[in-house]
Every structure is written in structure tokens, then in C-alpha cells.
Design an enzyme around this catalytic site. Structure first.
Site, PDB file in Angstrom:
ATOM      1  N   LYS A  39      75.555  28.816  78.595  1.00 42.86           N
ATOM      2  CA  LYS A  39      74.242  29.485  78.584  1.00 42.86           C
ATOM      3  C   LYS A  39      73.941  30.049  79.969  1.00 42.86           C
ATOM      4  CE  LYS A  39      72.593  26.649  74.793  1.00 42.86           C
ATOM      5  NZ  LYS A  39      71.987  25.395  74.354  1.00 42.86           N
ATOM      6  N   GLN A  74      68.235  20.771  76.360  1.00 48.34           N
ATOM      7  CA  GLN A  74      69.484  20.604  75.616  1.00 48.34           C
ATOM      8  C   GLN A  74      69.474  19.247  74.908  1.00 48.34           C
ATOM      9  OE1 GLN A  74      72.066  22.953  75.403  1.00 48.34           O
ATOM     10  NE2 GLN A  74      72.901  21.557  73.869  1.00 48.34           N
ATOM     11  N   ASP A  76      63.733  27.765  72.128  1.00 47.79           N
ATOM     12  CA  ASP A  76      64.534  27.297  70.986  1.00 47.79           C
ATOM     13  C   ASP A  76      63.746  27.314  69.676  1.00 47.79           C
ATOM     14  OD1 ASP A  76      67.201  26.747  71.465  1.00 47.79           O
ATOM     15  OD2 ASP A  76      66.802  24.806  72.399  1.00 47.79           O
TER      16      ASP A  76
END
Ligand code: NAP
Length: 280
Positions: free
Chosen positions: A49, A93, A116
Site C-alpha cells: 500500500k 490494517q 476502508d
């Protein structure tokens, strides 16, 4: 033989387009990523990422923690990132170290920075048919692939296998919003084959290699394989018995180079879109 859906190419197109748009911005979008677990796969995802962000001109700040990190310290960091006008997107994460409460952390992220799309406000907005600030990346990527290949979803029987909050449930919602007739299956589902045999589109997100066999797929069905399982030989396996199912399906995603690259492309797109919304 099925058309192999090229997720890598589709993701590259999205990224090229974003790179072009970002290059024209005076102030660049920025993404904060929190890594608080020592899982090697998570580390690879975060490194990737960071790399893609840099290639696009997105400013990426990665906060890496060891096991000594406390819930209180993480909460303080989320508050700081929420208040920081220079941060457009916050990504935690998952999973976090076991001693940390990930749901509490996700719920503390400002929904307008929830890149997200995991915050209950964004999940709720999606379910209400309202526009969320961001849509979860993997489901968003799947819809983009289906649209790119002009796969008609209206009134189609779609089976989603897997009911996680990050893939199964949101993709079932997005497909419902596209006017498909959706069945959501999971590990307690009985007679899965009878359900999949009737499906025009199968989306499998279980992490169970070769769960979907050729005799479970109707001729001409579209098969989307979300699963990623690292095998003993180091290769990645999807949920679908690709070599056999491709002879029955009309369209199929491979693993790798199918859904996976779309997830990261959509993460970058979400960062850019949050930036625009915050600027407006
Ligand atoms: P998860 O939270 O473990 O959920 C798995 C789901 O699959 C659960 O709902 C489970 O049912 C169901 N399931 C497991 N075995 C099954 C079986 N034999 N028959 C029917 N249903 C079964 O996993 P996830 O986070 O959603 O991820 C799923 C897979 O997608 C993993 O391989 C993951 O690595 C991959 N993934 C890929 C991407 C990408 O970008 N390509 C992104 C995210 C995830 P229960 O609810 O009953 O337990």
C-alpha cells in the site's frame, strides 16, 4: 472456455487515471496506515500500500508498532489523526495484536476519513442505500470488474459465499443495490451445491481452496474468486478450482491477478475521493 477477467489490467487503468489526476493537484492526498500486528502477510499488504501510494503521489505515513502498543496509545493516535487536517484517510490494517480491541478502534475513526469503509456509519449508509463516505475496497473492486466486463446483474441469481464484514456482507449489499437477487451462504449453509448450481454469478470469499468445483457451477455462470490462501509451496490459491471451472464458466477471475489488484486500486481511489470530499 471462460473469458479470464483481467483484474491486474483493470487496476492499472484505475491507478494510471488516478496518477494523472493527482499529478495536477497542488496539495497531495494523504493516507495514514496503522500496522499493529506481526503477521507477515499484513506487513506485505502494508508495504505494498505504501509503495503504490508513493507511485501515485499520495503521501503515505505508516505507523508500525510492536506488541508493547496499548489500546490507550492507539486510541490517542486515532484522535490525533482525526484532528489532523493534513490526513485524508486512515487505515487500520486488520487483524490487530490479540490484546487490542479492533472494533473499538474502527469506531473511533472519523467516518469521513474511514478509507476502508468499515465504520458502522459507512456500513449503515451502504445498507440504507445512502452514499457512504467510502465503500469497502474489495467489494467495490468486484463491482467495478463486473461493470468493466459489462456483466448484467439485474434480476440475476447471485450467490455470495462468505459473510465477513469486509467482503461477504458488503458485496451482498452492493449486488442487491445493483438489482441482483442475492443469496448469502456461509459455513452453516446446507446443500451449497444446490444453491450454486442455480446461480448466474458466484462470488466466493471463504479462504477455502478449491471449495468451488466444476460440478457446482451452472454452464455459462460468472465466477468471482476472492479467496487468497498461501499454500505450502508458497503459491497463492483461490477458493475456485480454476483449471476445471474455467471450462464451465463464461467469465472467471484468476488468483492472483483477479480481485486482489482491484482492492488496492480501490483503496487509492477511496483516498483520492475522501480528499476531494474533505476539500469541498
Ligand atoms: P473470513 O472473515 O474468515 O470469512 C470467511 C467466510 O467464509 C465466513 O463467513 C465463513 O462462514 C465462510 N466459510 C468458510 N468456509 C466455508 C465453507 N466451507 N463453506 C461455506 N462458507 C465457508 O474471511 P474474509 O476476511 O472474508 O476473507 C475471505 C477470503 O478472501 C480469504 O481467503 C482472504 O484472504 C480473501 N480476501 C481477499 C481479498 C482480495 O483483495 N482479493 C480481500 C479480502 C479478503 P462462517 O461465517 O459461518 O464462519
Amino acid at each position: 472456455m471462460a473469458v479470464i477477467i483481467d483484474g491486474k489490467k483493470c487496476a492499472e487503468e484505475i491507478l494510471d487515471n488516478l496518477k494523472d489526476k493527482i499529478s495536477k493537484l497542488e496539495k497531495k492526498p494523504s493516507l495514514a496506515v496503522i500496522l499493529a500486528n506481526d503477521n507477515p502477510s499484513s506487513k506485505i499488504y502494508v508495504d505494498n500500500k505504501e509503495k503504490v501510494s508513493m507511485e501515485l503521489g499520495i503521501k503515505s505515513s505508516v505507523y508500525r508498532f510492536d506488541k508493547s502498543i496499548t489500546q490507550g496509545e492507539l486510541i490517542k493516535l486515532i484522535h490525533e489523526l482525526n484532528a489532523d487536517k493534513n490526513i485524508n484517510g486512515i487505515l487500520v490494517q486488520l487483524p490487530l495484536f490479540e490484546h487490542l480491541n479492533s472494533q473499538e478502534i474502527i469506531e473511533l475513526i472519523n467516518p469521513k476519513k474511514d478509507v476502508d469503509g468499515f465504520h458502522p456509519i459507512n456500513v449503515g449508509r451502504l445498507n440504507c442505500g445512502l452514499e457512504p463516505y467510502a465503500v469497502c475496497c474489495t467489494p467495490k473492486g468486484i463491482i467495478k470488474l463486473l461493470k468493466k466486463y459489462k456483466i448484467n446483474l439485474v434480476g440475476k441469481n447471485v450467490v455470495v459465499i462468505g459473510r465477513s464484514n469486509i467482503v461477504g456482507k458488503p458485496i451482498a449489499t452492493l449486488l442487491t443495490n445493483e438489482n441482483a437477487t442475492v443469496t448469502l451462504a456461509h459455513s452453516k449453509t446446507k446443500k451449497l451445491k444446490e444453491i450454486t448450481k442455480n446461480a448466474d454469478v458466484i462470488v466466493s470469499a471463504t479462504g477455502h481452496p478449491k471449495l468451488i468445483k466444476a460440478d457446482m457451477v451452472k454452464k455459462g455462470a460468472v465466477v468471482i474468486d476472492v479467496g487468497i490462501t498461501k499454500q505450502i509451496n508458497g503459491k497463492l490459491a483461490g477458493d475456485v478450482d480454476f483449471e476445471k471451472v474455467k471450462n464451465v464458466a463464461s467469465y472467471i477471475t484468476p488468483v492472483p491477478k483477479g480481485v486482489g489488484p482491484m482492492t488496492i486500486a480501490c483503496l487509492m481511489e477511496n483516498t483520492y475521493e475522501l480528499y476531494l470530499k474533505q476539500k469541498a
